[in-house]
Scaffold this active site. Structure first.
Site, PDB file in Angstrom:
ATOM      1  N   GLU A  91       0.890  -1.193  -0.117  1.00 54.07           N
ATOM      2  CA  GLU A  91      -0.132  -0.064   0.005  1.00 54.07           C
ATOM      3  C   GLU A  91       0.867   1.377  -0.111  1.00 54.07           C
ATOM      4  O   GLU A  91       0.696   1.960   0.804  1.00 54.07           O
ATOM      5  CB  GLU A  91      -0.906  -0.143   0.965  1.00 54.07           C
ATOM      6  CG  GLU A  91      -1.950  -1.189   1.134  1.00 54.07           C
ATOM      7  CD  GLU A  91      -2.930  -1.378   2.362  1.00 54.07           C
ATOM      8  OE1 GLU A  91      -3.866  -2.159   2.021  1.00 54.07           O
ATOM      9  OE2 GLU A  91      -2.728  -0.566   3.352  1.00 54.07           O
ATOM     10  N   GLU A 112      -5.226  -8.349  -1.244  1.00 52.76           N
ATOM     11  CA  GLU A 112      -5.703  -8.132   0.057  1.00 52.76           C
ATOM     12  C   GLU A 112      -6.916  -7.545   0.118  1.00 52.76           C
ATOM     13  O   GLU A 112      -7.138  -6.763  -0.617  1.00 52.76           O
ATOM     14  CB  GLU A 112      -4.621  -7.343   0.947  1.00 52.76           C
ATOM     15  CG  GLU A 112      -5.161  -7.266   2.340  1.00 52.76           C
ATOM     16  CD  GLU A 112      -4.346  -6.231   3.140  1.00 52.76           C
ATOM     17  OE1 GLU A 112      -2.886  -6.361   3.090  1.00 52.76           O
ATOM     18  OE2 GLU A 112      -4.859  -5.408   3.820  1.00 52.76           O
TER      19      GLU A 112
END
Length: 728
Positions: free
Chosen positions: A174, A263
């Site tokens: 991320e 994810e």
């Protein structure tokens, strides 16, 4: 590192938004049965190959899975999830790496693949900076990129040395959500991929955006050098609206790369995973990911109160919704066309593999539905149904009644049903025209992946596996085509008297391709058939009566098998005629210069077009710094000009000592820039002697790392032998 509540407070807030965006709150309707339009499945129209479904294990934050929980997660029996993908953490502290081993080994033993993601580099590689009002935001220091690449490669090596061969490793978690870890900009991502990722000896996963932020992936896809270093586009789907799941630019320019959802949790982390009908959102979310070309679907924590496995190790309702996909759509299955939304709130996707068609139907509405399914492309033999609803968990009904080549099924409100269909080939077969490939040596390349047909580990023994890999030009990648006069050919390998062979002469899908002693029987005869694409061919197997072909398993773009032919991109090959220079006199022209033993190419480090830049060897990419122009001077020597400008290959300082560096330097043609190209005992391979040494030394690849190139005394070692590949 302890459990990160800051992360989860933010994720909880994001999840509330997700639930509103993704599901909407359906108007409550009286439960009733509705007729629907047909859901039509076309098994001949194929899409992505599925890598599998799975989740994250994070022993440093929440404790490791127990032995029993690993069985529940990665086995595929009753009351088991059938996961085939495991995600693990790359701790910034290497002293904690051992924590990942137990579950990773167990997953691999069950046939799962394992990939890894780092949250942070080691602390000494990081710095703080000002970002959006925050003075202590964290990022990787720009002068630590090489050290960070080594850190990731060290993790790959550690896992490999301890029995875990990673399928891939991500650059970072991320990069667009670095509140609790490191931020990366798009340009930083591109720089790292272009110049440093090649040092990591593993498949590279692009940085995994928090919410599929396309700007990161656009930057990679639009930079050919960065894209070349990436094997997998990986992303998270937190807060991503369904309308943004599609990615046209990926389809246009990067479809040879795998696309993974690495994810997510949905719809939140606050409810119990048994809350119903809320859990049905999981099945709808997976459906939307699959029909938008994702090849994996990876949950956040495998074991969590809101996850597929509850804290007591039993499967939750969310887990059973995942299992409707994971237990039946196995790695290597291919998604096929299906009517996606045949009725209000009913979502259908379909897959094929192992002689089956698998159809998943999600009814996320509050009305029951009677749904007709029609199967096209193969003959339907039988159908079993597995269903999860408010009162059922993978409840099985065998042998649904068939109606022609289809069946009717009852879809209760808020339910997900999986139909496992036994099928057989329809009478009509895809027809192809024959092609004429003349006898000779070829490299055989899969057009979509860019990988070459090769013998695994260059192993010249009968029964050795055949796969696809990066082009290096080793003997195991060379194939001699011989036309037999009956419409078929044999394809002999360069490692000796071994032909390409269908193992055991079998005809079943996923039969392995090998090399075997040359005898020319049906298992070693192939038809090279024209396709709809110019200069691209199918390689049909005679043992299957031309119904099957040489097929690259899309789930990893590595293993090569025999599979039913439908002209998929993983079944199409190009034949590249091998035209290696074969005399001591290399004519003037542009060449790639390849070290024969390592398969690496002479190149300028970092493609840096400046005087004095280092020369090394690296993976062939075709960049300007790997291109060299040979000019014969008429005195037995040549100059070798680089493609980056007016720079010649040069012995640094005109020195003669062993390990003198080889560089590029301004073209002036003196002795330090003159070389003698001399054939070895193999007329296709050459030594490159330096004039400054009186031809006693040569261009030499340092064997300890197969990277740096120096001048060293000649003994015709394998690290001193080069091939000149003409650039057409």
């Amino acid at each position: 590192m302890g459990f990160n509540f800051t992360k989860f407070s933010r994720r909880f807030f994001a999840a509330a938004i997700i639930f509103a965006m993704l599901t909407g709150i359906c108007p409550q309707m009286a439960t009733q049965s509705q007729a629907a339009s047909d859901a039509v499945i076309n098994l001949n129209n194929t899409h992505q190959e599925i890598m599998g479904f799975g989740g994250m294990n994070h022993p440093s934050w929440i404790g490791d899975l127990t032995s029993a929980q690993r069985e529940t997660a990665f086995s595929n029996g009753t009351n088991q999830l059938g996961f085939q993908v495991l995600r693990i953490w790359v701790d910034s502290d290497r002293n904690n790496w051992y924590k990942e081993l137990a579950t990773a080994k167990a997953a691999i033993a069950k046939g799962a693949i394992v990939f890894a993601t780092p949250w942070n580099p080691p602390s000494d590689m990081c710095e703080t900076f000002y970002k959006s009002g925050v003075s202590n935001a964290k990022r990787l220091k720009h002068d630590k990129y090489a050290a960070y690449a080594q850190h990731l490669n060290d993790f790959v090596t550690y896992m490999r040395n301890n029995g875990v061969e990673l399928y891939g490793i991500s650059v970072c978690n991320e990069p667009d959500y670095g509140y609790d870890w490191t931020w990366w900009t798009e340009s930083e991502v591109v720089t790292f991929l272009k110049y440093y990722a090649s040092a990591i000896n593993c498949r590279i996963i692009a940085p995994e955006s928090f919410s599929y932020l396309k700007s990161y992936y656009n930057a990679i896809i639009n930079d050919s050098q960065a894209l070349a270093q990436v094997d997998i586009i990986g992303t998270h789907l937190y807060g991503t609206q369904y309308s943004n799941f599609s990615y046209p630019l990926y389809q246009q320019k990067a479809s040879s790369k795998q696309l993974w959802m690495t994810e997510v949790y949905t719809p939140n982390s606050s409810s119990s995973a048994d809350t119903w009908p809320e859990a049905i959102n999981v099945a709808e979310h997976i459906h939307k990911a699959m029909v938008n070309d994702f090849q994996t679907y990876v949950w956040w924590y495998i074991r969590r109160s809101y996850g597929p496995m509850k804290e007591d190790g039993t499967i939750s309702k969310r887990g059973y919704c995942m299992a409707q996909f994971s237990k039946f759509i196995r790695r290597g299955y291919v998604r096929v066309d299906a009517t996606e939304n045949p009725n209000s709130n009913v979502y259908v996707s379909a897959y094929t593999g192992d002689g089956k068609a698998v159809v998943v139907a999600v009814n996320s509405g509050s009305s029951d539905c009677s749904q007709k399914f029609t199967i096209n492309g193969k003959t339907l033999k039988s159908v079993d149904r597995y269903r999860t609803s408010g009162s059922e968990n993978l409840a099985k009904t065998s042998n649904l009644e068939l109606t022609g080549n289809g069946f009717w099924a009852y879809l209760p409100a808020n339910s997900v049903s999986t139909f496992v269909c036994e099928v057989e080939n329809a009478s009509s077969q895809t027809t192809v025209s024959s092609a004429s490939i003349s006898d000779g040596w070829y490299y055989i390349k899969n057009s979509a992946s860019g990988k070459y047909l090769q013998v695994t580990d260059n192993n010249g023994t009968a029964g050795a596996n055949v796969e696809a890999g990066t082009g290096t030009g080793v003997a195991g990648q060379k194939w001699y085509v011989t036309n037999l006069g009956n419409g078929y050919v044999t394809i002999k390998n360069g490692l000796g008297s071994f032909n390409l062979d269908v193992a055991g002469g079998a005809t079943a899908d996923n039969t392995n391709m090998i090399i075997y002693n040359s005898y020319g029987g049906d298992a070693q005869q192939f038809k090279i058939a024209s396709t709809s694409k110019s200069s691209q061919y199918a390689i049909l197997t005679k043992v299957s009566s031309d119904k099957s072909c040489v097929h690259l398993r899309q789930y990893d773009n590595t293993n090569v098998v025999e599979n039913a032919y439908w002209e998929g991109s993983n079944q199409i090959w190009q034949f590249e005629k091998i035209q290696t220079v074969a005399s001591g006199s290399v004519s003037d022209g542009w060449y790639y210069i390849k070290n024969s033993a390592s398969g690496k190419y002479l190149q300028v480090t970092n493609n840096n077009g400046t005087a004095g830049a280092n020369v090394e060897a690296g993976t062939g990419t075709g960049v300007a710094g790997q291109k060299w122009y040979v000019t014969n001077l008429g005195n037995g020597y040549v100059t070798i000009k680089n493609g980056l400008g007016s720079f010649n290959l040069d012995v640094a300082g005109g020195a003669t000592a062993d390990n003198t560096n080889i560089i590029i330097y301004n073209s002036y043609g003196g002795d330090a820039q003159q070389f003698k190209i001399s054939a070895t005992s193999d007329p296709t391979q050459f030594s490159i002697y330096t004039k400054v040494s009186g031809d006693k030394s040569c261009v030499h690849l340092r064997q300890y790392d197969n990277t740096n190139v120096v001048e060293n005394v000649s003994w015709q070692g394998t690290n001193q032998i080069w091939q000149f590949e003409k650039i057409q």
